[in-house]
Motif scaffolding. Structure first.
Motif, short mmCIF file in Angstrom:
data_model
loop_
_atom_site.label_atom_id
_atom_site.label_comp_id
_atom_site.label_asym_id
_atom_site.label_seq_id
_atom_site.Cartn_x
_atom_site.Cartn_y
_atom_site.Cartn_z
N SER A 144 -99.14 -22.48 49.20
CA SER A 144 -97.97 -22.77 50.02
C SER A 144 -97.34 -24.18 49.70
CB SER A 144 -98.16 -22.70 51.60
OG SER A 144 -99.31 -23.73 51.81
N PRO A 145 -96.35 -24.49 49.81
CA PRO A 145 -95.59 -25.96 49.54
C PRO A 145 -96.35 -26.91 50.53
CG PRO A 145 -94.14 -24.57 50.43
CD PRO A 145 -95.31 -23.62 50.27
N LEU A 146 -96.45 -28.51 49.93
CA LEU A 146 -96.99 -29.28 50.89
C LEU A 146 -95.97 -29.65 51.88
CD1 LEU A 146 -98.55 -31.79 48.19
CD2 LEU A 146 -99.69 -30.13 49.70
N THR A 147 -96.52 -29.67 53.25
CA THR A 147 -95.61 -30.37 54.15
C THR A 147 -95.83 -31.84 54.30
OG1 THR A 147 -97.19 -29.87 55.68
CG2 THR A 147 -95.70 -28.18 55.28
N ASN A 148 -94.93 -32.52 55.18
CA ASN A 148 -95.14 -33.82 55.29
C ASN A 148 -96.21 -34.18 56.37
OD1 ASN A 148 -92.77 -34.40 54.12
ND2 ASN A 148 -91.40 -34.69 56.04
N SER A 149 -96.83 -33.28 56.80
CA SER A 149 -98.17 -33.42 57.60
C SER A 149 -99.41 -33.36 56.71
CB SER A 149 -98.46 -32.65 58.59
OG SER A 149 -98.58 -31.02 58.11
N GLU A 150 -99.29 -33.04 55.53
CA GLU A 150 -100.31 -33.21 54.43
C GLU A 150 -100.25 -34.20 53.48
OE1 GLU A 150 -99.51 -29.28 53.02
OE2 GLU A 150 -101.07 -28.17 54.46
N ILE A 151 -99.26 -35.14 53.82
CA ILE A 151 -99.05 -36.34 52.90
C ILE A 151 -99.08 -37.56 53.68
CG2 ILE A 151 -97.29 -37.43 51.40
CD1 ILE A 151 -98.31 -34.96 50.18
N ILE A 152 -99.85 -38.56 53.33
CA ILE A 152 -99.98 -39.67 53.96
C ILE A 152 -99.24 -40.83 53.12
CG2 ILE A 152 -101.37 -41.84 54.53
CD1 ILE A 152 -103.55 -39.75 54.92
N GLN A 153 -98.22 -41.46 53.62
CA GLN A 153 -97.39 -42.52 53.12
C GLN A 153 -97.56 -43.73 53.84
OE1 GLN A 153 -93.38 -40.97 53.42
NE2 GLN A 153 -93.62 -39.41 51.76
N VAL A 154 -97.85 -44.94 52.58
CA VAL A 154 -97.96 -46.26 53.34
C VAL A 154 -97.08 -47.12 52.64
CG1 VAL A 154 -99.87 -48.20 53.67
CG2 VAL A 154 -100.44 -45.61 53.84
N GLN A 155 -96.60 -48.03 53.31
CA GLN A 155 -96.11 -48.95 52.81
C GLN A 155 -96.34 -50.35 53.15
OE1 GLN A 155 -91.58 -48.25 52.48
NE2 GLN A 155 -91.26 -50.51 51.74
N VAL A 156 -96.81 -51.22 52.44
CA VAL A 156 -97.22 -52.63 52.86
C VAL A 156 -96.44 -54.00 52.58
CG1 VAL A 156 -99.28 -54.09 52.92
CG2 VAL A 156 -99.33 -51.64 53.04
N SER A 157 -95.82 -54.74 53.12
CA SER A 157 -94.99 -55.80 52.49
C SER A 157 -95.34 -57.22 53.48
CB SER A 157 -93.42 -55.48 52.98
OG SER A 157 -93.20 -55.31 54.09
N TYR A 158 -94.86 -58.03 52.83
CA TYR A 158 -95.03 -59.63 53.72
C TYR A 158 -93.88 -60.34 53.75
CZ TYR A 158 -95.62 -61.46 49.14
OH TYR A 158 -95.48 -61.95 47.81
N THR A 159 -93.89 -61.21 54.69
CA THR A 159 -92.74 -62.00 54.71
C THR A 159 -93.06 -63.56 54.18
OG1 THR A 159 -92.83 -62.76 57.06
CG2 THR A 159 -91.48 -60.84 56.53
N ASN A 160 -92.35 -64.24 53.26
CA ASN A 160 -92.76 -65.59 53.12
C ASN A 160 -91.96 -66.55 54.28
OD1 ASN A 160 -92.58 -68.20 52.01
ND2 ASN A 160 -92.55 -66.95 49.92
N PRO A 161 -92.95 -67.51 54.47
CA PRO A 161 -92.51 -68.48 55.88
C PRO A 161 -91.11 -69.25 55.46
CG PRO A 161 -94.62 -69.30 54.89
CD PRO A 161 -94.35 -67.88 54.18
N ASP A 162 -90.79 -69.25 54.05
CA ASP A 162 -89.43 -70.11 53.90
C ASP A 162 -88.37 -69.14 54.01
OD1 ASP A 162 -90.99 -72.45 53.15
OD2 ASP A 162 -91.55 -71.78 50.98
N ALA A 163 -88.63 -67.85 53.50
CA ALA A 163 -87.52 -66.87 53.69
C ALA A 163 -88.10 -65.71 54.58
CB ALA A 163 -87.00 -66.43 52.43
N SER A 164 -88.23 -65.83 55.85
CA SER A 164 -88.93 -64.69 56.73
C SER A 164 -88.18 -63.59 56.66
CB SER A 164 -89.04 -65.48 58.11
OG SER A 164 -87.91 -65.85 58.82
N ASN A 165 -86.76 -63.67 56.61
CA ASN A 165 -86.23 -62.29 56.73
C ASN A 165 -86.42 -61.33 55.39
OD1 ASN A 165 -85.30 -62.84 59.26
ND2 ASN A 165 -83.52 -63.79 58.60
N PHE A 166 -86.95 -61.95 54.33
CA PHE A 166 -87.11 -61.06 53.21
C PHE A 166 -88.18 -60.71 53.05
CE2 PHE A 166 -87.92 -60.98 48.57
CZ PHE A 166 -86.76 -59.99 48.29
N GLN A 167 -88.39 -59.32 52.84
CA GLN A 167 -89.94 -58.79 52.55
C GLN A 167 -90.16 -58.59 51.25
OE1 GLN A 167 -90.06 -55.07 54.98
NE2 GLN A 167 -89.38 -56.20 56.95
N HIS A 168 -91.33 -58.91 50.84
CA HIS A 168 -91.97 -58.80 49.63
C HIS A 168 -92.95 -57.55 49.55
CE1 HIS A 168 -90.27 -62.77 48.43
NE2 HIS A 168 -90.76 -63.15 49.53
#
Length: 146
Positions: A27-51
């Motif tokens: 059967s095709p994969l469903t969203n419940s069988e996939i783990i998606q992780v996204q990691v980023s950080y903000t710099n203190p000089d430009a806190s609105n920008f995510q790296h």
């Protein structure tokens, strides 16, 4: 000759009706069988920008919620408490865009995800219950000036 033909046709019919392709069971994969992780950080000089936090380490522990690990310490991808060591069931490293995707074999148990930031070295843990349809975790580490 007519009986032979009738016997052969009957045998083919029986054999093809019992045959089931392996492709029918996939059967095709469903969203419940996939783990998606996204990691980023903000710099203190430009806190609105995510790296993107590339090369962050992602660890998956199956069958337990994060609250069950509250008295454990994190040591190089493992959870340690006194003489007990819990190794992850799955692991991955985020790509250059700060993303990692893992595939589960089944989704009927609780899942705990632990992420170690490559940039900040902070550790974050979260859990997902079997009833949750999607497993998507977004972590943003905010860096502050000292």
């Amino acid at each position: 000759m007519k009986q032979m033909w009738l016997l052969l046709a009957t045998m083919m019919l029986l054999c093809t009706s019992c045959y089931q392709s392996d492709f029918d069971q996939i059967s095709p994969l469903t969203n419940s069988e996939i783990i998606q992780v996204q990691v980023s950080y903000t710099n203190p000089d430009a806190s609105n920008f995510q790296h993107p936090d590339a090369q962050s380490r992602v660890f998956v522990f199956l069958g337990h919620y994060s609250t069950e690990y509250s008295n454990y310490s994190y040591v190089n991808g493992k959870l340690v408490k006194e003489n007990q060591i819990v190794s992850p069931d799955m692991s991955a490293v985020t790509d250059d865009s700060g993303k990692a995707t893992l595939q589960l074999k089944s989704r009927n148990i609780p899942i705990t995800i632990l992420v170690e930031s490559n940039y900040t070295k902070r550790v974050t843990m979260d859990s997902f219950s079997p009833s949750q349809k999607e497993i998507a975790l977004t972590i943003i580490h905010k860096c502050y000036k000292e």
